[in-house]
Design a protein around this motif. Sequence first.
Motif, PDB file in Angstrom:
ATOM      1  N   TRP A  22     -20.884 -14.100  18.878  1.00 45.43           N
ATOM      2  CA  TRP A  22     -21.942 -13.717  19.811  1.00 45.43           C
ATOM      3  C   TRP A  22     -22.362 -12.272  19.582  1.00 45.43           C
ATOM      4  N   SER A  25     -24.345 -12.092  16.397  1.00 44.36           N
ATOM      5  CA  SER A  25     -25.673 -12.693  16.532  1.00 44.36           C
ATOM      6  C   SER A  25     -26.643 -11.748  17.225  1.00 44.36           C
ATOM      7  N   ARG A  26     -26.175 -11.001  18.210  1.00 42.36           N
ATOM      8  CA  ARG A  26     -27.063 -10.055  18.896  1.00 42.36           C
ATOM      9  C   ARG A  26     -27.428  -8.907  17.959  1.00 42.36           C
ATOM     10  N   ILE A  29     -30.164 -10.236  15.634  1.00 40.36           N
ATOM     11  CA  ILE A  29     -31.459 -10.247  16.312  1.00 40.36           C
ATOM     12  C   ILE A  29     -32.065  -8.853  16.321  1.00 40.36           C
ATOM     13  N   ARG A  87     -32.868 -20.133  20.632  1.00 42.26           N
ATOM     14  CA  ARG A  87     -33.011 -19.848  22.065  1.00 42.26           C
ATOM     15  C   ARG A  87     -31.937 -20.548  22.882  1.00 42.26           C
ATOM     16  N   TYR A  89     -28.802 -21.112  21.857  1.00 40.41           N
ATOM     17  CA  TYR A  89     -27.612 -20.288  21.670  1.00 40.41           C
ATOM     18  C   TYR A  89     -27.677 -19.036  22.545  1.00 40.41           C
ATOM     19  N   THR A  90     -28.842 -18.414  22.627  1.00 44.21           N
ATOM     20  CA  THR A  90     -28.997 -17.234  23.478  1.00 44.21           C
ATOM     21  C   THR A  90     -28.682 -17.562  24.937  1.00 44.21           C
ATOM     22  N   GLU A  91     -29.174 -18.688  25.412  1.00 43.18           N
ATOM     23  CA  GLU A  91     -28.941 -19.052  26.816  1.00 43.18           C
ATOM     24  C   GLU A  91     -27.482 -19.422  27.075  1.00 43.18           C
ATOM     25  N   THR A  94     -25.268 -16.104  26.606  1.00 49.44           N
ATOM     26  CA  THR A  94     -25.422 -15.173  27.722  1.00 49.44           C
ATOM     27  C   THR A  94     -24.578 -15.612  28.908  1.00 49.44           C
TER      28      THR A  94
END
Length: 210
Positions: A22, A25-26, A29, A87, A89-91, A94
């Motif tokens: 995680w 991944s951020r 981005i 999107r 994965y982002t949700e 988070t």
Amino acid sequence: MTAAEDRKTADFWFDPLCPWAWMTSRWLIEVQQLRPVDVRWHVMSLAVLNEDKDIPPAYREMLAGAWGAVRVCIAAAEKHGEEVLGRLYTEIGTRFHNQGLPRERATIEAALVAAGLPAELADAADTDIHDEALRASHAEGIGLVGEEVGTPVIAVEGADGERVAFFGPVVTPTPRGEAAARLWDGTLLVASTPGFYEIKRTRTAGPSFE
């Protein structure tokens, strides 16, 4: 403006359960905003990776609950296209990591809805119907780097123009701005070096979700 043919595609394999993936991944981005890089998301599975390994019982127990989120991600990609994975994965990430919500169906359903996907995709968490596709996606990513690593795996055109793949980088907190860009440049340079395998030091801090 950078010409389209000058852009790189970075393939990123993740398991939503992993806090270190995680963090990476951020970072990626962030890099996407500063370097000519487009991220393409894929699923891998810590449960699949470790199913035949001799691991501590506590870790084995934790991995028993790791199937649900990856199965839902694969189901979403199969039914709605791989472009939804970023999107989703982002949700999920988070909620799992930043918010510390329970890794249960209600959390996954909320993530699906926030990502613009049907909540009933959460049904996939409790069935192996998508496991063949999950294993294929996992095998594609882990096959690039070997069984001795985990998630994330990144594959991208390296500094020398050849495609390279690597595990990591493992970093906390997520680098921002020019620090993120410099780490990207250095990672590509190192990963592109023929015969290079590893840089590592003992972790002295856990993931910081700043």
